[in-house]
Design an enzyme around this catalytic site. Structure first.
Site, mmCIF file in Angstrom:
data_model
loop_
_atom_site.group_PDB
_atom_site.id
_atom_site.type_symbol
_atom_site.label_atom_id
_atom_site.label_comp_id
_atom_site.label_asym_id
_atom_site.label_seq_id
_atom_site.Cartn_x
_atom_site.Cartn_y
_atom_site.Cartn_z
ATOM 1 N N ASN A 149 119.359 152.061 57.765
ATOM 2 C CA ASN A 149 119.759 150.873 58.524
ATOM 3 C C ASN A 149 119.276 149.594 57.848
ATOM 4 O O ASN A 149 120.000 148.595 57.780
ATOM 5 C CB ASN A 149 119.177 150.940 59.936
ATOM 6 N N ARG A 192 137.884 155.453 60.904
ATOM 7 C CA ARG A 192 137.017 156.253 60.029
ATOM 8 C C ARG A 192 137.367 157.714 60.254
ATOM 9 O O ARG A 192 137.330 158.192 61.384
ATOM 10 C CB ARG A 192 135.528 156.035 60.344
ATOM 11 N N HIS A 245 140.742 148.432 65.331
ATOM 12 C CA HIS A 245 139.601 149.288 65.673
ATOM 13 C C HIS A 245 139.920 150.188 66.865
ATOM 14 O O HIS A 245 139.088 151.006 67.281
ATOM 15 C CB HIS A 245 138.388 148.385 65.982
ATOM 16 N N TYR A 259 127.917 161.776 67.476
ATOM 17 C CA TYR A 259 128.183 160.529 68.201
ATOM 18 C C TYR A 259 128.595 160.885 69.627
ATOM 19 O O TYR A 259 129.486 161.722 69.831
ATOM 20 C CB TYR A 259 129.349 159.769 67.567
ATOM 21 N N ARG A 311 122.951 149.658 72.985
ATOM 22 C CA ARG A 311 122.259 150.417 71.945
ATOM 23 C C ARG A 311 121.622 149.532 70.887
ATOM 24 O O ARG A 311 120.472 149.715 70.523
ATOM 25 C CB ARG A 311 123.247 151.380 71.265
ATOM 26 N N HIS A 362 127.376 156.035 71.523
ATOM 27 C CA HIS A 362 128.501 155.318 70.920
ATOM 28 C C HIS A 362 129.607 154.949 71.905
ATOM 29 O O HIS A 362 130.379 154.033 71.655
ATOM 30 C CB HIS A 362 129.085 156.178 69.789
#
Length: 679
Positions: free
Chosen positions: A44, A363, A423, A456, A557, A585
């Site tokens: 990260n 993705r 998205h 996720y 989150r 997620h």
């Protein structure tokens, strides 16, 4: 809005990464899971330096000249990172490495290679490592060396017999070899860094010179792609060209081990033009995200696996699409198996009644079963239309690869405009049955990706609801146009909430309805779970709702710019953050609505990018059984007092007092869904 306060997004994100570090420090976690959280923290932080540090450096430079209206938080961010890295070192070297010795695992960290494994290490160096080593003399003007992004190098100082000195850059080939080498002995297992294998054998490379210094370094570079909004050619070609330049971007961080002589540090800074980057003194080893690859095969040091549950006993007899016509289905990954989602695409590819398939891909897995199903569908004569988002950061190359493969077999590939990312997570199947068109759809909070579905937490709904599917079809028509925005393309979405059309306005109306209820003395509640919360118009409306007496429970989150618990502004807002074995997620939005809750799921966080620069889809849950199930899941998360922390008005992670009954929400959700198998 001027009288409201907002927290800085970058400091907020760094505090989320601190929550990851807190998990690594938990003594109750299996040891290798603690190591994995250290790896996640390191990964990260690398991404932060690639994506956000360029922005902070630019704002800092503008502020020095009085040209910035935005807050300069560079020094505060650097100080916070410094404290976190100190904590990282304490956990790793002070706790985890000593604890590994109990199961007879010795991770060598800044110490000599023991004699009992020296021969094996030397053999590994000669037979495997040496083939990839490429020393570069920095005085050699014929070699134009450029240090690549986040690659590991040694800066080696050498002195010849005639006392002349030279500086050599030596690659540490962790991109071609495992970062760690394990050696088993009668006394247990030794694990050696690739770095140390090379250090130990430098005399084999530089035989007639004296080694006067060897220092590990790493340079992190800006990851932004420079895409031309007015580009008229194939977008995939433009993205491919920019990807080749990504690792040549501006340096944002120069990381080096302690003890580098100041003269040498200045030499490297000048040589590689690093004056504008953050120069950071780190540890002996960099890229500790590689810790996830430690060769430790002891199941007792890891989580006990939770086998994915069967979400619904959907009969093998008949078509899945016939089952969807009878009711809506929802799947909660990774608690429940992803197989029915794969079945959706596989049946669409082979069912002779299916005529058209439309899907958005953001993705996908590197060996995507879903994309292979779409390729089969095209080969089977079906019309397949795929919106491939080529600008999904760090997944561009994989998406280009799959787009080319699909295009080669006749799939109609749609790319978004450079100014707008798609998205949304939706898929639509059109069948012809007895002369009639029938539709089935998937709407999800996460990507159509069977790999990430294993860790996720997301929600995927299958439906034949014509109210939703007709609007999905209209959206696919819009996407096929490749527009820069929705301006001049009116679609009156009544059910779906679609960014660029109605998403922000609909959320504002829903909040206003709760405000009106509170002012009438009626119960008024809002519960929202998302990954990131930044957009100030929506935050301001939540502040307004709090002031009106609406009780607001948030689960955020990562980034959170809303400041909770401030008297007169946000005293009715609480925020929790949950970090556990799975990555939270899913996005869930619940409005009390006088007891008849309105529940929405979807792809959209409340970030500026989601609201203003992306096409997102949030969708209502109309099925009462699914609605009740979602409410039960979110209730378990709101009551988590084991893995959740509370965010205070400085957005610090505050542990919740574990008063019985203890609720670890991810475990509780798994057990709840398991109990439903017998319903």
């Amino acid at each position: 809005m001027d009288h409201y306060s907002f927290f800085d997004r970058d400091l907020s994100w760094l505090l989320f990464n601190e929550r990851i570090l807190m998990e690594a420090g938990k003594e109750t976690l299996p040891l290798m899971e603690r190591v994995n959280f250290l790896s996640i923290f390191s990964s990260n932080l690398d991404e932060f330096y690639r994506v956000r540090m360029p922005v902070l450096l630019a704002l800092h430079n503008l502020a020095k000249h009085g040209n910035s209206e935005k807050e300069d938080v560079l020094l505060e961010a650097q100080e916070l990172i410094g404290h976190q890295q100190q904590k990282f070192g304490q956990v790793f070297t002070g706790e985890i490495i000593p604890l590994l010795k109990a199961p007879k695992i010795t991770l060598l960290f800044n110490e000599p290679i023991p004699n009992e494994i020296a021969d094996k290490v030397s053999d590994y160096f000669y037979s495997q490592v040496m083939a990839f080593l490429q020393p570069i003399d920095l005085a050699d003007t014929k070699k134009n060396f450029f240090p690549e992004n986040n690659r590991l190098y040694f800066l080696v100082n050498l002195q010849a017999e005639n006392k002349t000195e030279r500086n050599v850059i030596l690659n540490i080939p962790s991109n071609q070899l495992p970062r760690f080498y394990g050696v088993n002995t009668d006394d247990g297992q030794y694990i050696v860094f690739l770095d140390d294998i090379i250090r130990h054998n430098l005399d084999k490379l530089f035989k007639n010179e004296v080694l006067t210094g060897c220092y590990s370094i790493k340079i992190t570079r800006d990851a932004e792609l420079d895409l031309d909004d007015e580009y008229q050619g194939d977008l995939s070609e433009q993205v491919e060209k920019q990807l080749l330049k990504r690792d040549l971007g501006i340096a944002t961080r120069f990381l080096h081990q302690p003890g580098v002589p100041l003269r040498t540090l200045h030499f490297i800074t000048d040589k590689f033009n690093l004056q504008s980057s953050s120069v950071v003194e780190g540890g002996m080893y960099h890229n500790l995200k590689d810790l996830s690859g430690l060769p430790v095969n002891n199941p007792s040091l890891r989580y006990t696996r939770w086998a994915p549950l069967v979400g619904y006993h959907v009969s093998d007899a008949g078509s899945l699409f016939d089952h969807i016509e009878t009711r809506d289905y929802i799947f909660h990954t990774p608690y429940q198996s992803y197989n029915t989602i794969l079945r959706f695409f596989n049946e669409a590819a082979t069912d002779i009644s299916v005529k058209e398939i439309s899907v958005t891909l953001y993705r996908v897995a590197s060996d995507s079963r879903i994309v292979n199903a779409l390729i089969s569908a095209a080969n089977n004569g079906k019309k397949v239309r795929v919106m491939v988002e080529l600008k999904a950061r760090f997944d561009e190359a994989n998406n280009i690869k799959w787009a080319k493969k699909m295009k080669a077999v006749g799939v109609d590939i749609i790319y978004s405009n450079t100014a707008l990312k798609v998205h949304a997570k939706i898929a639509l199947v059109k069948r012809q049955v007895d002369g009639r068109d029938k539709y089935s759809g998937l709407l999800a909070t996460g990507n159509f990706n069977e790999s990430t579905a294993a860790f996720y937490t997301d929600h995927i709904m299958m439906t034949a609801n014509s109210l939703l599917l007709r609007e999905m079809e209209l959206l696919f028509m819009f996407l096929a146009k490749g527009k820069k925005s929705a301006d001049g393309y009116p679609i009156d979405f009544k059910h779906l909430l679609v960014a660029q059309f109605n998403l922000q306005d609909r959320f504002l109306v829903l909040i206003d309805q709760e405000i009106a209820n509170a002012k009438q003395g009626l119960p008024a509640f809002i519960t929202i779970k998302l990954n990131n919360l930044e957009e100030r118009t929506l935050i301001a409306k939540l502040y307004e709702a709090s002031q009106a007496g609406v009780k607001i429970s948030l689960i955020v989150r990562s980034i959170c710019c809303l400041i909770p618990g401030v008297q007169g502004m946000s005293e009715n807002i609480t925020i929790k953050r949950i970090v556990d074995r799975y990555l939270e997620h899913g996005r869930i939005f619940i409005f009390h609505n006088r007891g008849d809750e309105k529940v929405f799921l979807g792809s959209a966080d409340w970030m500026n990018r989601n609201i203003y620069r992306r096409v997102e889809v949030c969708f209502p849950v109309y099925d009462n059984h699914i609605k009740a199930e979602v409410l039960q899941l979110i209730n378990l998360q709101l009551n988590d007092n084991v893995q959740a922390v509370r965010l205070n008005n400085e957005l610090q992670n505050i542990n919740i007092q574990p008063i019985p009954p203890l609720v670890q929400s991810q475990k509780a959700i798994y057990e709840f869904l398991k109990s439903k198998l017998n319903d």
